[in-house]
Design an enzyme around this catalytic site. Structure first.
Site, PDB file in Angstrom:
ATOM      1  N   LYS A 261     103.921  48.484 -27.885  1.00  0.00           N
ATOM      2  CA  LYS A 261     102.866  47.595 -27.414  1.00  0.00           C
ATOM      3  C   LYS A 261     103.485  46.203 -27.289  1.00  0.00           C
ATOM      4  O   LYS A 261     104.275  45.799 -28.148  1.00  0.00           O
ATOM      5  CB  LYS A 261     101.728  47.597 -28.433  1.00  0.00           C
ATOM      6  CG  LYS A 261     100.751  46.439 -28.337  1.00  0.00           C
ATOM      7  CD  LYS A 261      99.519  46.718 -29.165  1.00  0.00           C
ATOM      8  CE  LYS A 261      98.779  45.443 -29.523  1.00  0.00           C
ATOM      9  NZ  LYS A 261      97.350  45.664 -29.758  1.00  0.00           N
TER      10      LYS A 261
ATOM     11  N   ARG B  73      88.599  46.483 -37.263  1.00  0.00           N
ATOM     12  CA  ARG B  73      88.237  45.089 -37.536  1.00  0.00           C
ATOM     13  C   ARG B  73      86.791  44.941 -37.947  1.00  0.00           C
ATOM     14  O   ARG B  73      86.314  43.840 -38.149  1.00  0.00           O
ATOM     15  CB  ARG B  73      88.434  44.237 -36.273  1.00  0.00           C
ATOM     16  CG  ARG B  73      89.865  44.084 -35.905  1.00  0.00           C
ATOM     17  CD  ARG B  73      90.006  43.220 -34.689  1.00  0.00           C
ATOM     18  NE  ARG B  73      91.185  43.620 -33.978  1.00  0.00           N
ATOM     19  CZ  ARG B  73      91.512  43.205 -32.768  1.00  0.00           C
ATOM     20  NH1 ARG B  73      90.739  42.357 -32.129  1.00  0.00           N
ATOM     21  NH2 ARG B  73      92.601  43.632 -32.205  1.00  0.00           N
TER      22      ARG B  73
ATOM     23  N   GLU C 248      91.123  52.996 -27.978  1.00  0.00           N
ATOM     24  CA  GLU C 248      91.631  52.362 -29.210  1.00  0.00           C
ATOM     25  C   GLU C 248      90.484  51.660 -29.921  1.00  0.00           C
ATOM     26  O   GLU C 248      89.927  50.690 -29.424  1.00  0.00           O
ATOM     27  CB  GLU C 248      92.729  51.350 -28.863  1.00  0.00           C
ATOM     28  CG  GLU C 248      93.230  50.591 -30.085  1.00  0.00           C
ATOM     29  CD  GLU C 248      94.144  49.410 -29.744  1.00  0.00           C
ATOM     30  OE1 GLU C 248      94.765  49.405 -28.660  1.00  0.00           O
ATOM     31  OE2 GLU C 248      94.210  48.485 -30.574  1.00  0.00           O
TER      32      GLU C 248
HETATM   33  C1  3PG Z   1      93.339  42.969 -29.245  1.00  0.00           C
HETATM   34  O1  3PG Z   1      93.962  43.553 -30.111  1.00  0.00           O
HETATM   35  O2  3PG Z   1      92.426  42.154 -29.460  1.00  0.00           O
HETATM   36  C2  3PG Z   1      93.721  43.321 -27.881  1.00  0.00           C
HETATM   37  O3  3PG Z   1      94.891  42.710 -27.582  1.00  0.00           O
HETATM   38  C3  3PG Z   1      92.659  43.068 -26.866  1.00  0.00           C
HETATM   39  O4  3PG Z   1      92.860  41.879 -26.272  1.00  0.00           O
HETATM   40  P1  3PG Z   1      91.806  41.371 -25.207  1.00  0.00           P
HETATM   41  O5  3PG Z   1      90.492  41.237 -25.913  1.00  0.00           O
HETATM   42  O6  3PG Z   1      92.393  40.048 -24.796  1.00  0.00           O
HETATM   43  O7  3PG Z   1      91.785  42.377 -24.088  1.00  0.00           O
END
Ligand code: 3PG
Length: 214
Positions: A134, A51, A47
């Site tokens: 999710k 961002r 994924e």
């Molecule tokens: C996110 O979208 O940032 C995910 O949930 C990843 O979370 P994490 O960095 O806590 O694994």
């Protein structure tokens, strides 16, 4: 693409490995070796969060890595869905779900793993036909104990929890019947990426890929 078909595809992707790496890519040059390192460690579903300015180009580059199944995360708007699809994303992930976002994924034929955090949000998605969701932000929203409780009244929804999960606590989730996989960024630490230490990332991926599932 119907919600049922999307959920079927989402389940297929979630079953590829116990962990879906959640990737924030700042440097486009990292995209290909990062994908190769994760796939080599046994984590094919990736994924890429939308961002960073290079995220869409990273999806393009990673899609060329053999064995990888590349999706786009942090989908917030119909424009994100269109851009992700055009970049070659084969699935999408969103922190929550809105009617406009869902309609865009249905129209574009992009299988969506839609986010939910409460019983009502989970039920609203289920009403539309989304049986794979999710759970975000997992640790902050109640963690594995919450998902275990949700599994009693709503056993037909299965989850990919994401947010605050580490190798250490992933087994708490993966031991539950209503969990298909977990998502997490711990398999691609920023310092390893900036050093180009792809071997370290493959080692982290191997550990994650070896986690047992219920
Ligand atoms: C996110 O979208 O940032 C995910 O949930 C990843 O979370 P994490 O960095 O806590 O694994």
């Amino acid at each position: 693409m119907t919600p049922a078909a999307q959920s079927l595809k989402a389940a297929e992707i979630c079953r590829l490995a116990p962990v879906v790496p959640v990737l924030v890519i700042d440097d486009l040059a990292h995209a290909r070796p990062l994908a190769a390192a994760l796939v080599a460690g046994g984590l094919p579903a990736l994924e890429v969060t939308l961002r960073t300015p290079v995220a869409l180009d990273a999806i393009r580059a990673m899609s060329e890595v053999p064995g990888g199944v590349v999706g786009a995360g942090t989908l917030l708007t119909p424009a994100d869905v269109k851009a992700a699809k055009a970049a070659g994303a084969t699935f999408g992930v969103s922190p929550g779900a809105t009617d406009r976002l869902i309609a865009a994924c249905e129209d574009e034929g992009l299988p969506l793993l839609p986010g939910a955090a409460t019983a009502s949000e989970i039920m609203a998605l289920l009403e539309k036909g989304y049986t794979v969701q999710k759970f975000f932000p997992a640790e902050q929203a109640g963690g594995a104990a919450y998902l275990k409780s949700i599994g009693s009244p709503i056993p037909q929804v299965r989850f990919c929890p994401t947010g605050g999960i580490s190798l250490k606590i992933a087994p708490d989730y993966l031991g539950l019947k209503n969990i298909l996989c977990v998502g997490g960024s711990w398999v691609a630490p920023k310092d390893a990426m900036s050093k180009g230490d792809w071997a370290a990332i493959t080692t982290l991926a191997r550990e994650a890929a070896a986690l047992p599932r219920a």
